[in-house]
Design a protein around this motif. Structure first.
Motif: not given
Length: 524
Positions: A93-105, A152-154, A456-465
């Motif tokens: 999600s845009e606010d980086k609080l919800v990760y949704t995964f589709k998995i193999r069946d 996953f809800v953070l 930890v709280s960064s919203l982009t990988p570039e900022d986090a790095l």
């Protein structure tokens, strides 16, 4: 610092031991077509968890990003990048609080039961309170939306949460109980056949595995110390063996040496606070290493390449910080003996009694460094560093090889030779953040803590790095950890055996060599 190895007295014992193992025959020559057995023997090195009898990732089994019995949502590739494993797709999600995964069946556990999103949610919810190196503490909850969708809800953003999805081996909800650790049921390429605690473990292919099927039909892991492992190699009873670089120059008939690039780093911890006893009785701090002049002098005064030559037969690379894609890559000139002496003298550390060891206000520049007795390569590193420190700088380091229990008792008040290097930047927080249990140096710097919080709280990988690297550079000015060596892992491998595409190994007590064991095969 190479040692004369006496193996004659061990040879008969080791040979007899291997003769008793199922499927373990002597192999003293390069296998011919007739001799290319589908059953092999592996020694994963001292400290390997393979014969522990505990095969539960929720209790820490192989949570460094390589798996044997289990699968994870994502996995690390040879470029140290994330790619799908159980997952086929995911969104954030845009606010980086919800990760949704589709998995193999099409995935089954080794007991034949179907793996669903419910198993994934169950595993992550259990992992939150498991207390392993996997950090999903910012996760509020995980839930299965349907059989192939897990969410996953953070509670707050965690830039490294996606890393953790490559470190969590999924367990079956239906059969996870108090005895699970002895079974290790998972959806990985192998399954457990039998084990004898601290002696051997036998694994066979998981017939339900969805990925590349193993070539070998049975692999026996044996638990041997370094000297016994060398004896077993020379007896021809082991096909793949993790060895320390101390033994890497040995000649073993029918075997060849393989060195593996790693992100595995060796450091000596340097307590940053004065010695004190806390109300709970725990002793922390060290009156010598708390002086930053001591830490700075060691950092620039020791010659890292000479330490590698002396302790590791020249195998390895000088270490200046985290040897990872998120490390800074910053290097500096070491071996600056005269500059190091000036730092010490300017700080009042002077040898006034002529014994070669400096003093300050009546305190000798002397402290102890502990290393695991079951991994002598760490003790060898401490000895190599100590030799330079005393001869060139007038700092005495007393080196002690001892048990894990003794090291735990002293880890906050003495130097410890530690190894670390994982596939997640979250490890920076574990070692540098104020009050973290792994922060053995009792290091505290508000600016470093702030940079870590921002990462930890960064919203982009570039900022986090950017923030992770800022934290490292700030901490490098204080030197709570004396980085010395970026390890090369050493393996003796039976001639004719191909180990496939080994990715750069994390730290892991020898076990990383098994991460791609389903790719191992005899060459045509």
């Amino acid at each position: 610092m190479k040692k004369q190895i006496r193996i004659l007295s061990l040879l008969l014992v080791v040979t007899m031991m291997f003769g008793m193992l199922t499927g373990c025959g002597q192999k003293t020559e390069t296998p011919t077509e007739e001799k290319k057995s589908k059953e092999i023997v592996v020694c994963a090195g001292p400290g390997s968890p393979m014969t522990s009898g505990n095969y539960d990732p929720l209790q820490g089994f192989l949570v460094q990003g390589f798996f044997l019995f289990h699968s994870s949502l994502l996995k690390i590739n040879a470029n140290l990048e994330m790619e799908n494993d159980l997952a086929v797709d995911y969104t954030v999600s845009e606010d980086k609080l919800v990760y949704t995964f589709k998995i193999r069946d099409d995935v089954k556990f080794s007991d034949g039961t179907q793996l669903t999103a419910s198993d994934v949610a169950f595993t992550f919810n259990k992992m939150k309170d498991a207390g392993t190196d996997v950090d999903v503490s910012n996760m509020d909850h995980a839930e299965a939306l349907d059989a192939t969708t897990v969410q996953f809800v953070l509670s707050e953003p965690q830039s490294t949460f996606i890393d953790q999805c490559a470190l969590v081996g999924i367990v079956p909800e239906a059969s996870y109980d108090d005895s699970y650790a002895t079974k290790g049921i998972g959806s990985g390429p192998w399954k457990l056949l039998q084990f004898d605690v601290d002696q051997q473990a036998i694994v066979v292919p998981n017939e339900y595995y969805y990925g590349q099927k193993p070539y070998f039909e049975k692999v026996t892991f044996v638990n041997l110390d370094e000297k016994a492992a060398l004896a077993a190699l020379k007896a021809g009873t082991v096909d793949v063996c993790d060895v320390s670089s101390e033994y890497a120059l040995e000649t073993v008939s029918g075997m060849h040496l393989v060195t593996v690039d790693t992100i595995d780093t060796r450091v000596i911890t340097l307590p940053t606070v004065p010695r004190q006893t806390l109300p709970d009785g725990k002793v922390i701090g060290n009156d010598v290493t708390c002086d930053i002049a001591i830490r700075k002098a060691l950092n620039i005064g020791l010659d890292r390449q000479q330490i590698i030559d002396d302790a590791y037969n020249g195998i390895g690379k000088p270490g200046y910080g985290w040897a990872t894609t998120w490390g800074t890559g910053d290097k500096f000139e070491d071996g600056q003996v005269e500059e190091a002496k000036k730092i010490l003298e300017d700080a009042g550390w002077i040898d006034t009694d002529g014994d070669g060891i400096r003093e300050k206000n009546g305190l000798k520049a002397e402290f102890s460094v502990y290393a695991f007795s079951f991994q002598m390569e760490r003790y060898n590193l401490a000895m190599a560093a100590a030799a330079q420190a005393e001869a060139n700088l007038g700092i005495r380091i007393n080196c002690v090889a001892d048990s894990s229990d003794v090291i735990r008792e002293n880890r906050y008040s003495s130097g410890i030779v530690y190894g670390f290097g994982e596939y997640t930047a979250q490890q920076i927080k574990f070692w540098y953040y104020t009050g973290m249990p792994m922060n053995c140096a009792d290091y505290s710097n508000p600016a470093v803590d702030a940079a870590i919080d921002a990462a930890v709280s960064s919203l982009t990988p570039e900022d986090a790095l950017a923030h992770w690297r800022e934290a490292q550079r700030l901490a490098a000015e204080d030197i709570p950890y004396l980085y010395l060596v970026n390890m090369d892992h050493c393996l003796f491998v039976r001639d004719g055996m191909n180990l496939g595409n080994i990715i750069p190994n994390p730290h892991g007590h020898g076990a990383p060599i098994i991460g791609n064991m389903n790719e191992w095969h005899w060459d045509d």
